[in-house]
Design an enzyme around this catalytic site. Structure first.
Site, PDB file in Angstrom:
ATOM      1  NE  ARG A 173     -38.408 -50.068  79.684  1.00 11.56           N
ATOM      2  CZ  ARG A 173     -37.398 -50.016  80.553  1.00 11.56           C
ATOM      3  NH1 ARG A 173     -36.167 -50.231  80.150  1.00 11.56           N
ATOM      4  NH2 ARG A 173     -37.607 -49.765  81.821  1.00 11.56           N
ATOM      5  NE  ARG A 177     -35.003 -48.930  88.409  1.00 15.40           N
ATOM      6  CZ  ARG A 177     -33.702 -48.987  88.568  1.00 15.40           C
ATOM      7  NH1 ARG A 177     -33.135 -48.448  89.634  1.00 15.40           N
ATOM      8  NH2 ARG A 177     -32.947 -49.597  87.688  1.00 15.40           N
ATOM      9  NE  ARG A 256     -25.065 -43.038  69.292  1.00 10.98           N
ATOM     10  CZ  ARG A 256     -24.842 -43.101  70.611  1.00 10.98           C
ATOM     11  NH1 ARG A 256     -24.033 -42.239  71.214  1.00 10.98           N
ATOM     12  NH2 ARG A 256     -25.420 -44.022  71.343  1.00 10.98           N
ATOM     13  NE  ARG A 287     -20.974 -42.336  79.617  1.00  9.68           N
ATOM     14  CZ  ARG A 287     -21.294 -43.606  79.671  1.00  9.68           C
ATOM     15  NH1 ARG A 287     -21.987 -44.084  80.683  1.00  9.68           N
ATOM     16  NH2 ARG A 287     -20.945 -44.424  78.701  1.00  9.68           N
ATOM     17  CD  GLU A 310     -18.689 -42.041  77.249  1.00 11.63           C
ATOM     18  OE1 GLU A 310     -18.222 -42.635  78.248  1.00 11.63           O
ATOM     19  OE2 GLU A 310     -19.741 -42.383  76.696  1.00 11.63           O
ATOM     20  CE1 TYR A 358     -23.015 -51.423  74.101  1.00  9.44           C
ATOM     21  CE2 TYR A 358     -24.775 -52.698  75.107  1.00  9.44           C
ATOM     22  CZ  TYR A 358     -23.589 -52.004  75.210  1.00  9.44           C
ATOM     23  OH  TYR A 358     -22.966 -51.913  76.430  1.00  9.44           O
ATOM     24  CG  ASP A 360     -24.643 -54.818  78.345  1.00  8.40           C
ATOM     25  OD1 ASP A 360     -23.864 -53.857  78.202  1.00  8.40           O
ATOM     26  OD2 ASP A 360     -25.799 -54.704  78.806  1.00  8.40           O
TER      27      ASP A 360
END
Ligand code: FDA
Length: 384
Positions: A173, A177, A256, A287, A310, A358, A360
């Site tokens: 996805r 919004r 990566r 960024r 980055e 991954y 968080d």
């Protein structure tokens, strides 16, 4: 020593802290780096006094009450709310794509229903054909104009690969919004550790039963706490790379990596916001972070500012692994490695490197808390 923890990231620190305080165990944590805390670690840039996140921007957010209560034992959090902007063709847009982005991009004043209808029409370009690559998948999710502006080249830079060569499974996805809400996260709790990540992480290990040994690699046989000397002798929490533990015997898993360019810029404010993405190919980095904006509540007085560019690419041997690539071959190897872990006596594989996932920060902590109860307590005959 009752327990050896390999890796002082949030997974290892959480297990060590619980083992010391809840079970009274003597815990040794080793880390191959010269600091504890893993990738969440931050330090102060000496010229400006500004705290910067050494391994990329870390924003704490969670909706998990148990994790929130747990971390608040070691630090309070500021009321920082994360927002991101993207520069595309010399213009700045709010992210994630929201009604503000859509109206700015299409020079329009759509309401939510009109914007939804427009995006649905643009996303129908493929006419129901099953997407065969990342480009088609992106178009099918949000339509070609927004996909090409904000995701196509950004992804090409992240992967250093033509997006037409990337599989459709990379995205399920893309966030859009149909309100003007541009909060990046939607969790119940969000903020940054008031005194910084370094002090938070150090407090977690600040217990008389916890010893931290830095600059020590588990696979370095010249130091006493190496794999062959410890596994089977003492229970081990291993949070390094799972493939490396087994000497890559089923092949290396692919990752990566990121390259960070830290700079002290001779202006008090470089970009007016913490994170600016660059979605076009003419800018090589993905960024720029400007760390003073993560702490507007602090009285930073330096006339200079700290920025970090980055860059992203596939990891080669010796590079820091950051994000799992997770190809079909990787998943197959991972299953093989998981089978091998079954035969290891009292070794718990955890954290992002130990599980090739991954995670968080709040997920790494939640996983450590639950595996402490389900695996570590029983090792020591302790009831929950
Ligand atoms: P982590 O990688 O932190 O720790 C593992 C430790 O093991 C390291 O210190 C390493 O040196 C050590 N180690 C490895 N091999 C070893 C060996 N052989 N011997 C000894 N030590 C060894 N999360 C979030 O909630 N919000 C955010 O904004 C971000 N941002 C973000 C940006 C980037 C660029 C990345 C890559 C990740 C994030 N994260 C994040 C995720 C966050 O970094 C992650 O949740 C934690 O680092 C997970 O902690 P672990 O303990 O699993 O690993």
């Amino acid at each position: 020593m009752d327990l050896l923890v390999v890796g002082s990231g949030l997974f290892g620190l959480t297990i060590a802290e619980r083992a010391a305080t809840q079970l009274g165990l003597k815990v040794t944590i080793i880390d191959r780096r010269d600091h504890l805390g893993g990738n969440a670690y931050s330090q102060v840039e000496p010229e400006t006094g500004i705290e910067y996140h050494r391994y990329g921007a870390h924003l704490f957010h969670t909706s998990n009450e148990v994790v929130w209560d747990y971390v608040n034992q070691f630090t309070s959090f500021t009321d920082y709310v994360h927002r991101v902007y993207t520069t595309h063709r010399g213009e700045v847009f709010p992210m994630p794509v929201n009604l503000g982005t859509i109206n700015q991009f299409f020079r329009s004043a759509y309401g939510p229903d009109q914007a939804r209808a427009l995006i649905a029409e643009q996303a129908a370009e493929l006419g129901g054909k099953e997407p065969t690559n990342f480009v088609e998948k992106g178009i099918s999710l949000i339509g070609r104009p927004l996909y090409e502006a904000f995701f196509m080249n950004y992804t090409a830079k992240q992967w250093q690969t033509d997006p037409a060569e990337l599989g459709p499974e990379i995205i399920s996805r893309l966030p859009v919004r149909f309100t003007y809400d541009n909060r990046y996260f939607s969790d119940k709790y969000e903020g940054l550790p008031t005194d910084g990540y370094g002090p938070w992480l150090e407090r977690m290990a600040d217990h008389p039963n916890i010893e931290v040994v830095l600059g020590t690699d588990f696979f370095d046989e010249s130091q006493p706490l190496h794999k062959a000397a410890t596994v089977g002798q003492v229970p081990v929490i291993f949070t390094g790379p799972i493939d490396r533990y087994f000497a890559d015997q089923l092949g290396a898993l692919s990752w990566r990596t990121l390259d960070f360019e830290l700079e002290v810029a001779a202006t008090p404010d470089f970009q007016g916001t913490p994170v600016m993405n660059y979605s076009d190919l003419d800018v090589p980095y993905t960024r720029i972070h400007e760390f003073r904006h993560f702490h507007p509540e602090r009285a930073y007085t330096s006339p200079k500012t700290v920025i970090m560019k980055e860059y992203s690419r596939f990891a080669g041997p010796g590079d820091e692994p950051y994000y799992p690539v997770n190809t079909a071959q990787d998943r197959e190897k991972l299953l093989g490695y998981r089978d091998l872990t079954e035969a290891e006596p009292q070794v718990l594989f955890g954290g992002r490197l130990g599980t090739y996932q991954y995670l968080d920060m709040h997920m790494a902590i939640a996983s450590a808390l639950s595996r402490f109860d389900s695996v570590v307590r029983p090792w020591f005959g302790a009831a929950n």
